[in-house]
Design an enzyme around this catalytic site. Structure first.
Site, PDB file in Angstrom:
ATOM      1  N   ALA A 196      10.944  -6.503  -1.564  1.00  0.00           N
ATOM      2  CA  ALA A 196      10.036  -5.381  -1.758  1.00  0.00           C
ATOM      3  C   ALA A 196       8.855  -5.859  -2.586  1.00  0.00           C
ATOM      4  O   ALA A 196       8.860  -6.954  -3.150  1.00  0.00           O
ATOM      5  CB  ALA A 196      10.740  -4.219  -2.454  1.00  0.00           C
ATOM      6  N   LYS A 197       7.834  -5.031  -2.659  1.00  0.00           N
ATOM      7  CA  LYS A 197       6.677  -5.329  -3.523  1.00  0.00           C
ATOM      8  C   LYS A 197       5.919  -4.030  -3.754  1.00  0.00           C
ATOM      9  O   LYS A 197       5.939  -3.117  -2.909  1.00  0.00           O
ATOM     10  CB  LYS A 197       5.743  -6.353  -2.870  1.00  0.00           C
ATOM     11  CG  LYS A 197       4.946  -7.160  -3.879  1.00  0.00           C
ATOM     12  CD  LYS A 197       5.830  -8.179  -4.596  1.00  0.00           C
ATOM     13  CE  LYS A 197       4.993  -9.076  -5.512  1.00  0.00           C
ATOM     14  NZ  LYS A 197       5.841 -10.153  -6.070  1.00  0.00           N
ATOM     15  N   GLY A 198       5.240  -3.988  -4.892  1.00  0.00           N
ATOM     16  CA  GLY A 198       4.418  -2.831  -5.197  1.00  0.00           C
ATOM     17  C   GLY A 198       3.091  -3.257  -5.785  1.00  0.00           C
ATOM     18  O   GLY A 198       2.936  -4.386  -6.263  1.00  0.00           O
TER      19      GLY A 198
END
Length: 418
Positions: free
Chosen positions: A107-109
């Site tokens: 994931a990444k934000g």
């Protein structure tokens, strides 16, 4: 508004996936499945500035895969943030976790703003509003954020507090990279840098270099680059060049890295360091060195500058610093490139250790964390390096094939629902 990168990192990420899928002889449906994020969200973040004015920011969270476990990936604050960038970074996290055999997906934000232009109170408001907006999608059993570019352990403390307050009890496992007093792991802050240096020294040994007779340049002097420069110097490598976003410094006889670190603490930049000559920050990549560590942002080694790169070994401290076109040109020149999903995996390894410690409510001693980190990094290096030598493929191709195969197998075993 966020700036747009000249090279779209998502194109590079998908090309790398395509190459691995072709070698593995997977069908088009599998490529689409592996290349498409499972879930993504875009959120609006209204920020009340300290002067009372309201500014609208935009944030993202992309969960690329969770077939092998909860999604895992950092949160970055940067004016370069875009949805495609976050998609690429989330995908690379999937492969990184699979390659290191961690029970995570990727994931990444990101939030599109330059945190250096905002006060600590404003950054806290951004963090808390962003956390509130994405809180239905995160948690210790589904998606665990961590620090990245422009964020730090204090950012993680704000995220944990915001998430915990909404649930009525403290949830230390919702993020990693937290302050030690809030359940963070010893050794987490330096983990990515230590991992980079573990594999850099292994790569140097493979090519016949002796650390004391080796020169290195490090692009970036933040979370990863600063520690990498320090640990390389401690290993006896002569660090001759360092850069940050403001400029670069160079001394062919070697920089005094501890003194440089103190200079940066005083001034906020490597620029103006006594005993060095000033260079343009982009010229750092083309210095006459044996080892180059790009440890800043993605897409910095491109077809436009790759011919000027003189390093024999490149160890990717950043995510996606080398474009696909440049990577192929480096391969043709027999430059050894240690790919990001292997080289900078130290951070997610110790994040995994922190998550495990939070679930156990037990803290491991520092020597145990660092020993286990070194073991995991060198085990992965040995496996990838040995396989690459047998097949004639590059380290990147080998690492990608291994990671993609592991994720695809998890998909296949779990099956499709419904």
């Amino acid at each position: 508004m966020s700036a747009v990168l000249a090279n779209n990192p998502l194109d590079d990420a998908l090309t790398q996936l395509r190459d691995a899928v072709d070698v593995l002889n997977y069908d088009e449906g599998t490529y689409e499945l592996l290349g498409t994020p499972r879930r993504e969200i875009t959120v609006s973040i209204p920020l009340r500035r300290d002067n009372g004015q309201v500014e609208m920011l935009r944030g993202y969270r992309v969960q690329h895969s969770y077939s092998r476990g909860p999604a895992k990936g950092g949160l970055r604050f940067s004016d370069q943030v875009s949805l495609d960038e976050v998609r690429a970074l989330a995908m690379w996290m999937t492969w990184k976790c699979a390659l290191m055999d961690l029970p995570y997906g990727g994931a990444k934000g990101g939030v599109g703003f330059d945190p250096s232009l905002y006060s600590p109170a404003e950054r806290e408001r951004v963090t808390r509003r962003y956390t509130s907006e994405i809180s239905p999608l995160i948690g210790p059993e589904c998606d665990i954020p961590a620090p990245d570019v422009g964020t730090d352990e204090l950012t993680m403390a704000w995220m944990m507090d915001t998430y915990s307050t909404a649930r009525g009890h403290t949830v230390p496992g919702v993020v990693t990279g937290k302050p030690i007093v809030l359940g963070g792991s010893l050794g987490r802050a330096s983990a990515t840098s230590r991992g980079v240096v573990h594999v850099a020294l292994a790569a140097l040994a493979e090519r016949g270099f002796v650390p004391s007779k080796t020169t290195a340049a490090v692009q970036g002097f933040g979370k990863v680059g600063r520690g990498a420069a320090v640990f390389l110097a401690e290993a006896g490598v002569r660090v001759t060049g360092v850069s940050d976003r403001f400029g670069g410094v160079y001394n062919p006889d070697g920089l005094d890295v501890p003194a440089l670190a103190r200079h940066v603490d005083r001034t906020g930049s490597v620029v103006g360091f006594e005993g060095s000559e000033a260079i343009d920050r982009d010229d750092l990549l083309t210095l006459p060195v044996d080892l180059l560590v790009p440890a800043a942002m993605e897409s910095v080694i491109t077809a436009a500058n790759v011919d000027d790169i003189q390093a024999t070994i490149i160890v990717e401290g950043a995510n996606g610093p080398t474009t696909t076109a440049a990577d192929r040109m480096l391969r043709d020149r027999d430059v050894l490139v240690v790919p990001d999903i292997l080289a900078n995996a130290g951070g997610v390894i110790v994040s995994y250790f922190e998550w495990a410690q939070a679930n156990q409510t037990y803290r491991w001693p520092l020597h145990q964390v660092e020993q286990r980190l070194e073991e995991r990094m060198l085990t992965a290096w040995e496996a990838v390096s040995t396989s690459a030598a047998k097949t004639g493929r590059t380290l990147r191709q080998t690492a990608m094939i291994t990671a993609v195969q592991r994720v695809a197998e998890a998909h296949a075993i779990r099956g499709l629902y419904p």
